[in-house]
Design a protein around this motif. Structure first.
Motif, PDB file in Angstrom:
ATOM      1  N   ILE A 407       0.795  -1.223   0.000  1.00  0.00           N
ATOM      2  CA  ILE A 407       0.000   0.000   0.000  1.00  0.00           C
ATOM      3  C   ILE A 407       0.833   1.283   0.000  1.00  0.00           C
ATOM      4  O   ILE A 407       0.580   2.206  -0.771  1.00  0.00           O
ATOM      5  N   GLN A 408       1.899   1.311   0.875  1.00  0.00           N
ATOM      6  CA  GLN A 408       2.734   2.526   0.954  1.00  0.00           C
ATOM      7  C   GLN A 408       3.446   2.772  -0.378  1.00  0.00           C
ATOM      8  O   GLN A 408       3.432   3.878  -0.919  1.00  0.00           O
ATOM      9  N   LEU A 409       3.981   1.715  -0.928  1.00  0.00           N
ATOM     10  CA  LEU A 409       4.719   1.788  -2.181  1.00  0.00           C
ATOM     11  C   LEU A 409       3.821   2.277  -3.327  1.00  0.00           C
ATOM     12  O   LEU A 409       4.192   3.151  -4.110  1.00  0.00           O
ATOM     13  N   PHE A 410       2.617   1.711  -3.350  1.00  0.00           N
ATOM     14  CA  PHE A 410       1.664   2.058  -4.410  1.00  0.00           C
ATOM     15  C   PHE A 410       1.370   3.556  -4.428  1.00  0.00           C
ATOM     16  O   PHE A 410       1.489   4.229  -5.450  1.00  0.00           O
ATOM     17  N   CYS A 434      -2.596   2.728   8.266  1.00  0.00           N
ATOM     18  CA  CYS A 434      -3.004   1.377   7.895  1.00  0.00           C
ATOM     19  C   CYS A 434      -2.548   0.366   8.935  1.00  0.00           C
ATOM     20  O   CYS A 434      -1.464   0.490   9.499  1.00  0.00           O
ATOM     21  N   ILE A 435      -3.387  -0.664   9.159  1.00  0.00           N
ATOM     22  CA  ILE A 435      -3.028  -1.651  10.167  1.00  0.00           C
ATOM     23  C   ILE A 435      -2.115  -2.733   9.602  1.00  0.00           C
ATOM     24  O   ILE A 435      -1.514  -3.487  10.330  1.00  0.00           O
ATOM     25  N   ARG A 436      -2.041  -2.843   8.268  1.00  0.00           N
ATOM     26  CA  ARG A 436      -1.074  -3.781   7.690  1.00  0.00           C
ATOM     27  C   ARG A 436      -0.505  -3.264   6.377  1.00  0.00           C
ATOM     28  O   ARG A 436      -1.100  -2.395   5.749  1.00  0.00           O
ATOM     29  N   CYS A 473      -6.738   2.211   6.200  1.00  0.00           N
ATOM     30  CA  CYS A 473      -7.249   0.882   5.899  1.00  0.00           C
ATOM     31  C   CYS A 473      -7.432   0.038   7.137  1.00  0.00           C
ATOM     32  O   CYS A 473      -6.639   0.076   8.061  1.00  0.00           O
ATOM     33  N   THR A 474      -8.516  -0.700   7.154  1.00  0.00           N
ATOM     34  CA  THR A 474      -8.793  -1.637   8.238  1.00  0.00           C
ATOM     35  C   THR A 474      -8.582  -3.037   7.662  1.00  0.00           C
ATOM     36  O   THR A 474      -8.091  -3.185   6.540  1.00  0.00           O
ATOM     37  N   SER A 475      -9.011  -4.068   8.393  1.00  0.00           N
ATOM     38  CA  SER A 475      -8.787  -5.435   7.908  1.00  0.00           C
ATOM     39  C   SER A 475      -9.625  -5.726   6.657  1.00  0.00           C
ATOM     40  O   SER A 475      -9.233  -6.498   5.805  1.00  0.00           O
ATOM     41  N   ASP A 476     -10.797  -5.054   6.529  1.00  0.00           N
ATOM     42  CA  ASP A 476     -11.629  -5.387   5.370  1.00  0.00           C
ATOM     43  C   ASP A 476     -12.038  -4.195   4.512  1.00  0.00           C
ATOM     44  O   ASP A 476     -12.862  -4.340   3.623  1.00  0.00           O
ATOM     45  N   SER A 477     -11.505  -3.001   4.811  1.00  0.00           N
ATOM     46  CA  SER A 477     -11.876  -1.871   3.950  1.00  0.00           C
ATOM     47  C   SER A 477     -10.728  -0.886   3.764  1.00  0.00           C
ATOM     48  O   SER A 477      -9.849  -0.752   4.622  1.00  0.00           O
ATOM     49  N   LEU A 478     -10.798  -0.200   2.597  1.00  0.00           N
ATOM     50  CA  LEU A 478      -9.828   0.849   2.304  1.00  0.00           C
ATOM     51  C   LEU A 478     -10.613   2.132   2.125  1.00  0.00           C
ATOM     52  O   LEU A 478     -11.609   2.166   1.414  1.00  0.00           O
ATOM     53  N   ARG A 479     -10.141   3.186   2.822  1.00  0.00           N
ATOM     54  CA  ARG A 479     -10.853   4.447   2.717  1.00  0.00           C
ATOM     55  C   ARG A 479      -9.850   5.530   2.379  1.00  0.00           C
ATOM     56  O   ARG A 479      -8.771   5.584   2.973  1.00  0.00           O
TER      57      ARG A 479
END
Lengths: 553, 118
Positions: A407-410, A434-436, A473-479
């Motif tokens: 995510i960070q790279l993107f 983000c949590i992961r 971002c959470t475990s099941d969503s990206l905002r």
């Protein structure tokens, strides 16, 4: 109205008048040559007065002269009628006041002095004279075709018929008064018949007008009356005659024969009423059936009308859609030609510049120009891709294929790309929470969404420098939120914000196709995500996108 | 004295190339990427010709032409409109613009148009 059926009846008056003329002439001949049977067909009864036969000739001629061409010769006809009336009036007066000059004694005066009926000299009867007056007035009236005159003439005819029937029936029933106190009443039997014919003739001159209308119309009442009227005349007469015949022959007592006649009367009338009721009911039932059928037909008509209406609506609807489509296409062509012409004009100017001034510029500058051309070509390519991707998403040809995204790279590489590509007027600040480190989602689609929102934010905040991008971002969503301090979106434009080719009213001076947000919305829909907008004019806009995530690729 | 020309155009590379062309042709060139920038220049200088694009952010070409035509000092300066917006040709000519050049066009066309006007 069907007048065909009554055309034959138009000749009834003529025939009747001819018969009257013939009878009256014969009577005059009878006086001339002293033929008893012509003067007096039934022995023992009064003879027809010569004046009566003359007036009958006058009256019938008045009609015969007028009738073939109707409107013409009305004057002569009326004159004859008036003469007949005047003679009759004089005769009546002479009867009442015992004038010396007796007009009915002029013709065949010698013969008349010897023609006695009992002890009485043959005179023209009072009612005969009255009848002449009435008949001729009726004839004059009917020539004037106004319906009120026709009605009056017909009513007068009915009066005559009544009087005549009274006379005829009196003769047949041998009314003793005719030989006693009312001895001045009887007219000769053939006089009576002639008056009957005269009255019928007058009634039939205008059979479809006035009182006669009710008997000659094509409606039920007239049809029934054609049966009932002869019955109404014939039945009472025949039963009364039966009664009097029984009385004369002394078969039964007068009371008993009257009872028999009465019973027959009642029976026949009830039977007639029964048939009448039956006929009327049949017609009503028929009418109701027709009405019912009409109702059903009406209903069917209504249903098919509704069907046609709904079909029309559908047609209208699809026509409207077609129109919108055409309008959208036209809009697209207009926008696309503007949008494509801008990079084209850059390219054209750059290549022209190179051809004209290549000797006056350095190699470095030449490379720069070529790069510009490349950039503009790339921009055109993006535009084309936008158009194609809208076409694809609208055709449902795009499939979601999730991959693992660092995510960070993107986001870092995306921002670098954007700030390099677009002039360095704006700075994009990224904040990540983000949590992961990685997520599973369709990387191309997330790219499309973010690139479009960020380029919009840059485009619509001229003169500002900061754009913020917040990613959570959470475990099941990206905002992610894209925040600018730009021109904002007018509230009335919000409902069309995601419509293809729609451009906000305050964005017209800024280049664009009106496709960016449409692509964003369609892509988010494919990913089953949501997008929210908050905006204030000249303050800025916040787009918030929430996307569900896959648990793995 | 060199003729002065103001170029108002929001596409950066096109603006740059136009400016460079006119410099080579011997003009003194001023660049503006929208109407507001153009007005800043016009506060102090009266150019010999102005080339204006119509579709621009902040202040568009039409508003800019209106401002120029209202200004007594500037109203006689010939204006050339250079735009993709062909449907606005009649309108800007009525406003007193001397030429409408449709985008895209060749360098020669542009240079000749300016030569005819100044």
């Amino acid at each position: 109205m069907d007048t065909k059926g009554f055309r034959g009846s138009a000749s009834i008056p003529s025939i009747s008048m001819m018969i009257i003329l013939a009878i009256a002439t014969l009577v005059l001949l009878g006086w001339e040559f002293d033929i008893e049977v012509l003067k007096r067909p039934i022995p023992g009864l009064v003879a027809m007065n010569p004046l009566t036969s003359l007036l009958l000739i006058f009256t019938s001629l008045a009609y015969i002269i007028w009738s073939p061409l109707k409107s013409q010769r009305g004057g002569v006809s009326t004159a004859i009628s008036i003469i007949a009336v005047l003679i009759s009036v004089y005769h009546l007066l002479s009867l009442f006041y015992n004038f010396q000059f007796k007009i009915d004694q002029v013709l065949y005066a010698d013969e008349l002095t010897t023609d006695f009926e009992g002890t009485r000299i043959n005179r023209m009867a009072t009612n005969t004279a009255l009848n002449f007056i009435v008949v001729n007035i009726a004839l004059i009236l009917i020539k004037n075709r106004k319906s009120k005159y026709i009605r009056l003439a017909q009513a007068l005819s009915v009066v005559i018929i009544t009087l005549v029937i009274f006379a005829i029936v009196g003769y047949i029933f041998k009314v003793p008064e005719y030989f006693g106190i009312l001895k001045y009443l009887p007219m000769a039997i053939h006089t009576a018949i002639c008056f009957l014919l005269l009255a019928i003739a007058i009634l039939m001159i205008e059979p479809s007008k006035g009182l006669m209308k009710q008997f000659t119309s094509p409606y039920s009442g007239s049809a029934i009356s054609k049966i009932l009227i002869p019955a109404a005349i014939f039945i009472p007469f025949s039963f009364a005659y039966l009664h009097i015949w029984l009385y004369w022959n002394k078969v039964f007592s007068t009371e008993f024969s009257l009872s028999i006649a009465t019973v027959c009367f009642i029976l026949v009338f009830v039977t007639l009423i029964y048939f009448n009721a039956n006929a009327l009911n049949k017609r009503d039932i028929e009418k109701m059936k027709v009405a019912h059928r009409l109702k059903i037909a009406n209903f069917q008509l209504k249903v098919s009308k509704e069907e046609t209406l709904s079909l029309n609506l559908q047609l209208k609807d699809s026509l409207q859609k077609e129109k919108e489509l055409v309008a959208m296409k036209n809009k697209f062509i207009a926008i696309a030609s503007h949008e494509f012409k801008t990079p084209l004009s850059s390219i054209a100017f750059a290549t022209g510049f190179l051809r004209k001034y290549r000797k006056e510029i350095s190699h470095l500058e030449l490379d720069e120009k070529l790069n510009e051309v490349d950039n503009q070509l790339e921009h055109m390519n993006y535009l084309l891709n936008d158009v194609l991707s809208i076409g694809k998403t609208e055709a449902g040809k795009v499939q979601v294929s999730p991959t693992k995204i660092e995510i960070q790279l993107f986001f870092d590489s995306l921002l670098k790309e954007l700030t390099d590509e677009i002039n360095p007027t704006h700075r994009i600040t990224l904040s990540m929470n983000c949590i992961r480190p990685y997520i599973y989602q369709d990387i191309r689609m997330i790219r499309v969404i973010t690139v479009n929102l960020l380029t919009n934010a840059i485009k619509f905040s001229p003169g500002q420098s900061e754009i913020r991008l917040n990613v959570t971002c959470t475990s099941d969503s990206l905002r992610f939120e894209v925040i600018d301090n730009g021109i904002g979106i007018p509230s009335e434009e919000m409902q069309d914000l995601f419509t293809s080719f729609h451009r906000s009213s305050n964005a017209l001076a800024i280049a664009g196709t009106g496709l960016g947000l449409s692509i964003v919305k369609k892509t988010i829909d494919l990913l089953k995500g949501t997008i929210e907008v908050e905006s204030e004019i000249n303050k800025g806009t916040i787009f918030t996108v929430t996307l569900p995530l896959f648990s793995n690729a | 004295m060199r003729k002065r020309i103001l170029v108002v155009e929001d596409t950066p590379d096109l603006l740059r190339n136009m400016a460079q062309s006119f410099s080579i042709e011997g003009y003194e060139v001023m660049k503006a990427s929208d109407g507001e920038e153009a007005l800043e220049w016009l506060q102090n200088i009266v150019p010999d010709v102005i080339i204006i694009d119509l579709i621009m952010p902040r202040m568009d070409g039409i508003s800019l032409i209106e401002c120029i035509k209202k200004n007594l000092r500037l109203r006689e300066v010939p204006i050339i409109v250079f735009s993709v917006k062909n449907e606005a040709r009649e309108k800007v000519l009525e406003m007193g613009v001397v030429k409408f050049i449709s985008k895209p066009t060749s360098v020669e066309n542009m240079v000749n148009a300016v030569l005819e006007v100044v």
